[in-house]
Design an enzyme around this catalytic site. Sequence first.
Site, PDB file in Angstrom:
ATOM      1  N   GLY A 226       0.863  -1.185   0.000  1.00  0.00           N
ATOM      2  CA  GLY A 226       0.000   0.000   0.000  1.00  0.00           C
ATOM      3  C   GLY A 226       0.895   1.229   0.000  1.00  0.00           C
ATOM      4  O   GLY A 226       1.876   1.305   0.750  1.00  0.00           O
ATOM      5  N   ALA A 227       0.530   2.199  -0.874  1.00  0.00           N
ATOM      6  CA  ALA A 227       1.434   3.327  -1.127  1.00  0.00           C
ATOM      7  C   ALA A 227       1.862   4.100   0.131  1.00  0.00           C
ATOM      8  O   ALA A 227       3.072   4.278   0.376  1.00  0.00           O
ATOM      9  CB  ALA A 227       0.796   4.253  -2.153  1.00  0.00           C
TER      10      ALA A 227
ATOM     11  N   ASP B  95      -1.886   4.811  -6.205  1.00  0.00           N
ATOM     12  CA  ASP B  95      -0.453   4.615  -5.950  1.00  0.00           C
ATOM     13  C   ASP B  95       0.369   5.774  -6.484  1.00  0.00           C
ATOM     14  O   ASP B  95       1.474   6.025  -6.017  1.00  0.00           O
ATOM     15  CB  ASP B  95       0.008   3.292  -6.552  1.00  0.00           C
ATOM     16  CG  ASP B  95      -0.698   2.135  -5.862  1.00  0.00           C
ATOM     17  OD1 ASP B  95      -1.803   1.768  -6.304  1.00  0.00           O
ATOM     18  OD2 ASP B  95      -0.178   1.651  -4.849  1.00  0.00           O
TER      19      ASP B  95
ATOM     20  N   ASN C  48      -3.573   3.004 -10.125  1.00  0.00           N
ATOM     21  CA  ASN C  48      -4.046   2.229  -8.966  1.00  0.00           C
ATOM     22  C   ASN C  48      -4.029   0.758  -9.372  1.00  0.00           C
ATOM     23  O   ASN C  48      -3.708   0.414 -10.524  1.00  0.00           O
ATOM     24  CB  ASN C  48      -5.447   2.701  -8.551  1.00  0.00           C
ATOM     25  CG  ASN C  48      -5.851   2.158  -7.187  1.00  0.00           C
ATOM     26  OD1 ASN C  48      -5.086   2.264  -6.236  1.00  0.00           O
ATOM     27  ND2 ASN C  48      -7.018   1.560  -7.085  1.00  0.00           N
ATOM     28  N   LYS C  49      -4.384  -0.088  -8.441  1.00  0.00           N
ATOM     29  CA  LYS C  49      -4.339  -1.538  -8.679  1.00  0.00           C
ATOM     30  C   LYS C  49      -5.009  -1.937  -9.990  1.00  0.00           C
ATOM     31  O   LYS C  49      -6.059  -1.382 -10.350  1.00  0.00           O
ATOM     32  CB  LYS C  49      -4.993  -2.234  -7.478  1.00  0.00           C
ATOM     33  CG  LYS C  49      -5.021  -3.738  -7.513  1.00  0.00           C
ATOM     34  CD  LYS C  49      -3.645  -4.366  -7.684  1.00  0.00           C
ATOM     35  CE  LYS C  49      -2.656  -3.956  -6.618  1.00  0.00           C
ATOM     36  NZ  LYS C  49      -1.257  -4.286  -6.985  1.00  0.00           N
TER      37      LYS C  49
HETATM   38  O1  MRU Z   1       0.260  -3.868  -4.861  1.00  0.00           O
HETATM   39  P1  MRU Z   1      -0.262  -3.271  -3.601  1.00  0.00           P
HETATM   40  O2  MRU Z   1      -1.162  -4.165  -2.811  1.00  0.00           O
HETATM   41  O3  MRU Z   1       0.804  -2.636  -2.756  1.00  0.00           O
HETATM   42  O4  MRU Z   1      -1.198  -2.111  -4.174  1.00  0.00           O
HETATM   43  C1  MRU Z   1      -1.341  -0.915  -3.612  1.00  0.00           C
HETATM   44  C2  MRU Z   1      -2.707  -0.755  -3.174  1.00  0.00           C
HETATM   45  O5  MRU Z   1      -3.030  -1.106  -2.061  1.00  0.00           O
HETATM   46  C3  MRU Z   1      -3.726  -0.211  -4.059  1.00  0.00           C
HETATM   47  O6  MRU Z   1      -3.370   0.049  -5.328  1.00  0.00           O
HETATM   48  C4  MRU Z   1      -4.430   0.901  -3.354  1.00  0.00           C
HETATM   49  O7  MRU Z   1      -5.656   1.031  -3.914  1.00  0.00           O
HETATM   50  C5  MRU Z   1      -3.662   2.224  -3.340  1.00  0.00           C
HETATM   51  S1  MRU Z   1      -2.628   2.401  -1.958  1.00  0.00           S
HETATM   52  C6  MRU Z   1      -3.664   3.033  -0.714  1.00  0.00           C
END
Ligand code: MRU
Length: 371
Positions: free
Chosen positions: A55-56, A249, A259-260
């Site tokens: 998570g960022a 992110d 984002n994901k």
């Molecule tokens: O690959 P990850 O699990 O580290 O992904 C990041 C995330 O949790 C998501 O993209 C999220 O929506 C943004 S970070 C709050």
Amino acid sequence: MQVDGKNYTTIWIHPQNKKAVQIINQKRLPFSFEILDLHTPEDVFRAIKEMEVRGAPLIGAAGAMGLYLATLELKEREKAPVHLAKTAANLKSSRPTAINLAIAIDAMMAELLKISSLPELQETAYQLALDRVGLELDYCKRIGEQGVSLIEAISHRKKGDTVNILTHCNAGWLACIDYGTATAPIYLAHEKGIKVHVWVDETRPRNQGSKLTAWELSSHGVPNTIIADNTGGHLMQHGMVDLVIVGSDRTTRTGDVANKIGTYLKALAAADNHLPFYVALPSSSFDFTITDGMKQIPIEQRSSKELSHIEGMYNNELATIDTTPKEGTQYANYGFDVTPARLVSGLITERGICEANEQSIAKMFSDLMKT
Ligand code: MRU
């Protein structure tokens, strides 16, 4: 947030040992709640790379902690520039898409290299790492305060009926330090007694939605339902979604949102159904240096094993099973996608809600944007 009645953030310094950092091991959730001790920058690198922390905002804070641990390895001040620069570059290479990591490390490096005595350098690194944790936590709390008005308005319009919110991945307190980004307005609405229900995208391939978001919402008593990633469009067509809120992110100065993987498809479906699609993010997730998300945001490509295998509990043991044929098949595992600004209804930040365009972002963040 609370776990079994005890308050936790996702990263902290060991209360009895200032030389160790503690994290919640997200790889074990929701099956077991495990705390890990990290003693070296290499431990932090591994924790980020292996997604024990993810998570960022959280990986930004973890990066700062990694740099602090690197200062403890120094025997003399003269070695600081080389050792810290090497550590910083290594930590930054662990996850390429989320900008919080680079922002946290670069800001800390700039301060540390000004200091001439070793004890002072180590103490400052300790303080700066804690400040980063505090900053991300504060941003998330304020994102909740800014974003709750959106949920309140829908609840009002629905005469107090349940507000159905769809989210993707985990932009909850586990991905941040506390509260979350996308979930912060949801937790606050729930606290205020507004009826909310969350559609939780499973979020293949690593299942951050079904493993983490659902776990944390349920632990907090927020009604939620896990859905397969492809279900959102159907729910939207049948009036079962009022609002989409996701995290980010990295977001460009023009409002393109990384984002994901799969977020873009939710934004398209929301646009087709005339539904509000909001992105909740702290200022530390903006990359004010870039203008074109599709061309300029690096998209992490992850191991094929995340697609070919799935992990879960089997006979009380954590097990990984094979789910695809091995021969004649290739894998492409993109971790993130970019949603163009035109599909984003608004950005919920710690300073307020703005439109996803350069003018509106510049108005809110003129001090950070420079030119
Ligand atoms: O690959 P990850 O699990 O580290 O992904 C990041 C995330 O949790 C998501 O993209 C999220 O929506 C943004 S970070 C709050």
